[in-house]
Design a protein around this motif. Structure first.
Motif, PDB file in Angstrom:
ATOM      1  N   LEU A 131       0.638  -1.270  -0.038  1.00 14.39           N
ATOM      2  CA  LEU A 131       0.030  -0.118   0.094  1.00 14.39           C
ATOM      3  C   LEU A 131       0.921   1.231   0.032  1.00 14.39           C
ATOM      4  O   LEU A 131       0.286   2.391  -0.378  1.00 14.39           O
ATOM      5  N   GLY A 132       2.133   1.062   0.492  1.00  9.50           N
ATOM      6  CA  GLY A 132       3.089   2.528   0.380  1.00  9.50           C
ATOM      7  C   GLY A 132       2.576   3.309   1.708  1.00  9.50           C
ATOM      8  O   GLY A 132       3.006   4.449   1.522  1.00  9.50           O
ATOM      9  N   CYS A 133       2.113   2.738   2.867  1.00  9.39           N
ATOM     10  CA  CYS A 133       1.929   3.464   3.784  1.00  9.39           C
ATOM     11  C   CYS A 133       1.601   2.843   5.173  1.00  9.39           C
ATOM     12  O   CYS A 133       1.284   1.620   5.059  1.00  9.39           O
ATOM     13  N   PRO A 134       1.836   3.459   6.233  1.00  9.38           N
ATOM     14  CA  PRO A 134       1.610   2.465   7.600  1.00  9.38           C
ATOM     15  C   PRO A 134       0.260   2.490   7.820  1.00  9.38           C
ATOM     16  O   PRO A 134      -0.436   3.260   7.826  1.00  9.38           O
ATOM     17  N   LEU A 135      -0.073   1.085   8.329  1.00  6.34           N
ATOM     18  CA  LEU A 135      -1.464   1.145   8.742  1.00  6.34           C
ATOM     19  C   LEU A 135      -1.731   1.178  10.370  1.00  6.34           C
ATOM     20  O   LEU A 135      -2.718   1.219  10.789  1.00  6.34           O
ATOM     21  N   PHE A 136      -0.624   0.928  11.061  1.00  6.39           N
ATOM     22  CA  PHE A 136      -0.561   0.836  12.410  1.00  6.39           C
ATOM     23  C   PHE A 136       0.519   1.984  12.837  1.00  6.39           C
ATOM     24  O   PHE A 136       1.530   1.949  12.447  1.00  6.39           O
ATOM     25  N   ILE A 137       0.433   2.435  13.990  1.00 10.63           N
ATOM     26  CA  ILE A 137       1.390   3.147  14.872  1.00 10.63           C
ATOM     27  C   ILE A 137       1.832   2.068  15.901  1.00 10.63           C
ATOM     28  O   ILE A 137       0.994   1.854  17.016  1.00 10.63           O
ATOM     29  N   ARG A 138       2.988   1.809  15.955  1.00  9.00           N
ATOM     30  CA  ARG A 138       3.307   0.766  16.957  1.00  9.00           C
ATOM     31  C   ARG A 138       4.333   1.300  17.988  1.00  9.00           C
ATOM     32  O   ARG A 138       5.258   2.186  17.736  1.00  9.00           O
ATOM     33  N   SER A 139       4.001   1.110  19.260  1.00 10.86           N
ATOM     34  CA  SER A 139       5.074   1.608  20.233  1.00 10.86           C
ATOM     35  C   SER A 139       5.024   0.083  21.374  1.00 10.86           C
ATOM     36  O   SER A 139       4.660  -0.825  21.216  1.00 10.86           O
ATOM     37  N   THR A 140       5.900   0.389  22.323  1.00  8.50           N
ATOM     38  CA  THR A 140       6.393  -0.615  23.212  1.00  8.50           C
ATOM     39  C   THR A 140       5.088  -1.023  23.916  1.00  8.50           C
ATOM     40  O   THR A 140       4.942  -1.849  24.595  1.00  8.50           O
TER      41      THR A 140
END
Length: 287
Positions: free
Chosen positions: A43-52
């Protein structure tokens, strides 16, 4: 892009936790992460914002989630329709409800469906949203492929707190309501019930008395029980446990709201005579 990748993405979007999502779809967490990352690359874009500490959907992820749910639901529905056309046994039926208006009819319907089709999977959604085969809804016209059959008319009576002066009166007239604060329905989307009572309050010149509003019947009777005002509640609320209100008839007022079932005549799952007949069998004479 594969369908299984879409289902994996939906699982993560709903759980917002890769570990729980992996358990839900029954694959290893690293494999699930790889599938989601492959989707993001495509898709060329992030679907999630990931953190710890947490996982969140991006704005693009929210839109993609909504589209994926629709696609997967449509595929499931297409499979069921194809099976129904071929005369195969129904595997799943999706039922939409108007909660809590269906409290009195839904259990009986589900029991009959379960006896008729012991192996069927049943999914119930509130508010008639998404893809459904049969919906319990307020009255609508038969337009296009939409079909509606009435099964009941709910009677609404005046709910008054037991501490309210009206609770002691043997007979209540419309004029008795003019000195009272009225609790009315006010929902996010203008519902059939809300429109009905808006028109009735206008007809009886009671609109100016509306002081409080709420989304649902349980909230309305809670406000009434707290002594904040009066409101019109369906007759079935008389059976609520530990109620602190009385239901009273008002002379000259007869509020009744219809309830029925709707289905798409082009959906073989819902249009099977036995499914519709089971729903119609719930009709309550004289209600």
């Amino acid at each position: 892009m594969e369908l299984r990748q879409l289902s994996y993405f939906v699982a993560v979007a709903e759980e917002l936790h890769f570990g729980r999502a992996a358990a839900k779809v029954r694959i290893a967490q690293p494999a699930l992460s790889n599938h989601v990352q492959a989707l993001e690359r495509e898709l060329g874009c992030p679907l999630f914002i990931r953190s710890t500490r947490r996982v969140e959907l991006t704005r693009a992820g929210v839109i993609f989630y909504e589209r994926c749910v629709g696609i997967l639901s449509e595929i499931d529905l297409s499979a069921e329709i194809t099976r129904a056309v071929a005369g195969k046994t129904i595997r799943q039926i999706r039922i939409g409800t108007v909660y809590p208006a269906t409290t009195g009819v839904l259990p009986a319907f589900l029991a009959k469906i379960a006896r008729k089709y012991p192996d069927i999977r049943i999914h119930i959604s509130s508010g008639n949203t998404g893809k459904i085969n049969l919906g319990f809804i307020r009255p609508v016209e038969n337009i296009g492929s939409l079909r509606f059959s009435s099964i009941a008319h709910e009677r609404y009576l005046l709910a008054v707190a037991r501490t309210n002066r009206l609770a002691e009166q043997a007979e209540i007239a419309i004029d008795d309501l003019r000195s009272e604060k009225i609790i009315a329905f006010n929902r996010k989307n203008l519902s059939f019930t809300e429109r009905y009572f808006n028109e009735k309050f206008e007809e009886y010149d009671l609109t100016r008395n509306i002081a409080y509003s709420c989304d649902d019947t349980y909230s309305l009777v809670s406000l009434v029980s707290a002594g904040l005002g009066i409101g019109f509640a369906p007759e079935w609320t008389e059976g609520l446990p530990n109620r602190a209100f009385e239901l009273k008839a008002v002379r000259g007022i007869d509020f009744r709201i219809g309830l029925g079932v709707a289905w798409n005549k082009e959906d073989p799952t819902a249009s099977r005579d036995d499914i519709v007949d089971i729903a119609r069998s719930l009709a309550r004479p004289g209600r």
